[in-house]
Write a protein that holds these residues in place. Structure first.
Motif, PDB file in Angstrom:
ATOM      1  N   ARG A  67       0.827  -1.210   0.000  1.00  0.00           N
ATOM      2  CA  ARG A  67       0.000   0.000   0.000  1.00  0.00           C
ATOM      3  C   ARG A  67       0.863   1.263   0.000  1.00  0.00           C
ATOM      4  N   THR A  71       1.191   4.348  -2.767  1.00  0.00           N
ATOM      5  CA  THR A  71       0.785   5.694  -2.385  1.00  0.00           C
ATOM      6  C   THR A  71       1.762   6.730  -2.948  1.00  0.00           C
ATOM      7  N   ASP A  74       3.616  12.279  -0.485  1.00  0.00           N
ATOM      8  CA  ASP A  74       2.775  13.375   0.014  1.00  0.00           C
ATOM      9  C   ASP A  74       3.615  14.642   0.159  1.00  0.00           C
ATOM     10  N   GLU A  75       2.987  15.725   0.627  1.00  0.00           N
ATOM     11  CA  GLU A  75       3.663  17.031   0.650  1.00  0.00           C
ATOM     12  C   GLU A  75       4.897  17.047   1.545  1.00  0.00           C
ATOM     13  N   ARG A  76       4.859  16.335   2.683  1.00  0.00           N
ATOM     14  CA  ARG A  76       6.025  16.324   3.582  1.00  0.00           C
ATOM     15  C   ARG A  76       7.189  15.585   2.922  1.00  0.00           C
ATOM     16  N   GLU A  77       6.883  14.485   2.264  1.00  0.00           N
ATOM     17  CA  GLU A  77       7.949  13.718   1.604  1.00  0.00           C
ATOM     18  C   GLU A  77       8.563  14.513   0.443  1.00  0.00           C
ATOM     19  N   ASP A 138      11.604  13.748  11.889  1.00  0.00           N
ATOM     20  CA  ASP A 138      10.135  13.810  11.981  1.00  0.00           C
ATOM     21  C   ASP A 138       9.534  12.582  12.657  1.00  0.00           C
TER      22      ASP A 138
ATOM     23  N   GLN B  23      -3.337   5.769  10.683  1.00  0.00           N
ATOM     24  CA  GLN B  23      -3.404   5.244   9.314  1.00  0.00           C
ATOM     25  C   GLN B  23      -4.760   5.552   8.677  1.00  0.00           C
ATOM     26  N   ASN B  27      -5.344   7.870   5.433  1.00  0.00           N
ATOM     27  CA  ASN B  27      -6.062   7.443   4.226  1.00  0.00           C
ATOM     28  C   ASN B  27      -7.140   8.452   3.845  1.00  0.00           C
ATOM     29  N   VAL B  31      -2.445  11.455   2.911  1.00  0.00           N
ATOM     30  CA  VAL B  31      -1.010  11.557   3.224  1.00  0.00           C
ATOM     31  C   VAL B  31      -0.573  10.235   3.870  1.00  0.00           C
ATOM     32  N   THR B  32       0.716  10.118   4.176  1.00  0.00           N
ATOM     33  CA  THR B  32       1.182   8.884   4.815  1.00  0.00           C
ATOM     34  C   THR B  32       0.933   8.926   6.326  1.00  0.00           C
ATOM     35  N   GLN B  34       3.099   8.399   8.561  1.00  0.00           N
ATOM     36  CA  GLN B  34       4.231   9.102   9.182  1.00  0.00           C
ATOM     37  C   GLN B  34       4.013  10.622   9.169  1.00  0.00           C
ATOM     38  N   THR B  35       3.348  11.100   8.126  1.00  0.00           N
ATOM     39  CA  THR B  35       3.075  12.538   8.060  1.00  0.00           C
ATOM     40  C   THR B  35       2.027  12.933   9.099  1.00  0.00           C
ATOM     41  N   ASN B  37       1.597  11.451  11.895  1.00  0.00           N
ATOM     42  CA  ASN B  37       2.323  11.391  13.168  1.00  0.00           C
ATOM     43  C   ASN B  37       3.163  12.659  13.376  1.00  0.00           C
ATOM     44  N   ALA B  38       3.861  13.084  12.310  1.00  0.00           N
ATOM     45  CA  ALA B  38       4.705  14.285  12.414  1.00  0.00           C
ATOM     46  C   ALA B  38       3.854  15.530  12.703  1.00  0.00           C
ATOM     47  N   LYS B  43       5.863  18.327  14.752  1.00  0.00           N
ATOM     48  CA  LYS B  43       7.163  18.373  14.082  1.00  0.00           C
ATOM     49  C   LYS B  43       7.041  18.858  12.642  1.00  0.00           C
ATOM     50  N   TYR B  44       5.840  18.850  12.125  1.00  0.00           N
ATOM     51  CA  TYR B  44       5.624  19.313  10.761  1.00  0.00           C
ATOM     52  C   TYR B  44       4.318  20.101  10.697  1.00  0.00           C
ATOM     53  N   SER B  45       4.395  21.304  10.136  1.00  0.00           N
ATOM     54  CA  SER B  45       3.189  22.116   9.942  1.00  0.00           C
ATOM     55  C   SER B  45       2.647  21.850   8.555  1.00  0.00           C
ATOM     56  N   PRO B  46       1.427  21.344   8.448  1.00  0.00           N
ATOM     57  CA  PRO B  46       0.909  20.970   7.131  1.00  0.00           C
ATOM     58  C   PRO B  46       0.525  22.191   6.302  1.00  0.00           C
ATOM     59  N   SER B  47       0.318  21.949   5.008  1.00  0.00           N
ATOM     60  CA  SER B  47      -0.172  23.019   4.136  1.00  0.00           C
ATOM     61  C   SER B  47      -1.615  23.330   4.553  1.00  0.00           C
ATOM     62  N   VAL B  50      -4.046  20.517   3.481  1.00  0.00           N
ATOM     63  CA  VAL B  50      -4.082  19.330   4.347  1.00  0.00           C
ATOM     64  C   VAL B  50      -4.745  19.684   5.685  1.00  0.00           C
TER      65      VAL B  50
END
Lengths: 139, 73
Positions: A67, A71, A74-77, A138, B23, B27, B31-32, B34-35, B37-38, B43-47, B50
């Protein structure tokens, strides 16, 4: 660990190992006066093996997490990739200028080609290394 | 490291929505895991896109998910 991070690790380690072997031989030619015979063959064998292993390991990774493999990034990657490229690009520039600087040394075309290749390899290691650092940060 | 200027209530909102997993949320917003989670850990500010998708996934206004704490620059 995410699919993309594992992918970055695979590429980083493979480049390090395969080109580590290659440049050890190149250094022996340049600094110890060993013969450069067979080095081109070694280069193509190593690059072929590297590509083959990349494909096999990424296929195994995709089978393990299908999966995630399907995919899109995404934006972070994508941001991580861009940041890593931004760090690696100056490394490539410095390496390229250093290779140009070899015009002032008693070095031939072969040595210059090795210097350019070395700059590309180091820049790629920096790029994938930076990706790994950002992914770890992260996590 | 100090507190990040943007905080969020995603963990709480996931709990309130039947312990929605990272997860499942990932879905829904595309996004993933991991994103997610961040973002959750700050630890990460989304757009903005998102951020709105997360709010839409929980059916709440954006400011119920994200809070901005103004600090001296």
């Amino acid at each position: 660990m995410s699919f993309r991070e594992k992918s970055a690790w695979i590429t980083f380690v493979l480049i390090l190992v395969f080109f580590g072997v290659y440049f050890t031989r190149v250094a022996a030619v340049i600094f110890a006066g060993h013969s450069a015979r067979g080095l081109s063959t070694l280069f193509f064998v190593l690059v072929g093996s590297l590509i083959g292993l990349e494909v096999v390991l990424h296929l195994a990774l995709a089978v393990q997490s299908p999966r995630e493999a399907r995919t899109p990034k995404d934006e972070r990657e994508r941001l991580i990739e861009l940041r890593a490229t931004r760090i690696a690009f100056p490394v490539l520039l410095v390496g390229a200028f250093a290779a140009i600087g070899m015009l002032h040394l008693p070095a031939g075309r072969w040595e210059m080609a090795q210097a350019v290749l070395f700059a590309i390899v180091v820049a790629e290691l920096v790029r994938f290394g930076a990706q790994i650092v950002y992914f770890r940060r992260d996590a | 490291m100090g507190t990040p200027p943007i905080t969020n209530r995603i963990r709480r909102l996931r709990f309130d929505h039947g312990e929605l997993t990272q997860q499942e949320l990932a879905n829904r917003i595309g996004v993933t895991r991991q994103t997610v989670n961040a973002i959750e850990l700050g630890k990460y500010s989304p757009s903005l896109e998102v951020a709105f998708r997360i709010a839409a996934a929980f059916k709440v206004p954006l400011e119920e998910v994200f809070q901005f704490t103004e600090s001296t620059p």
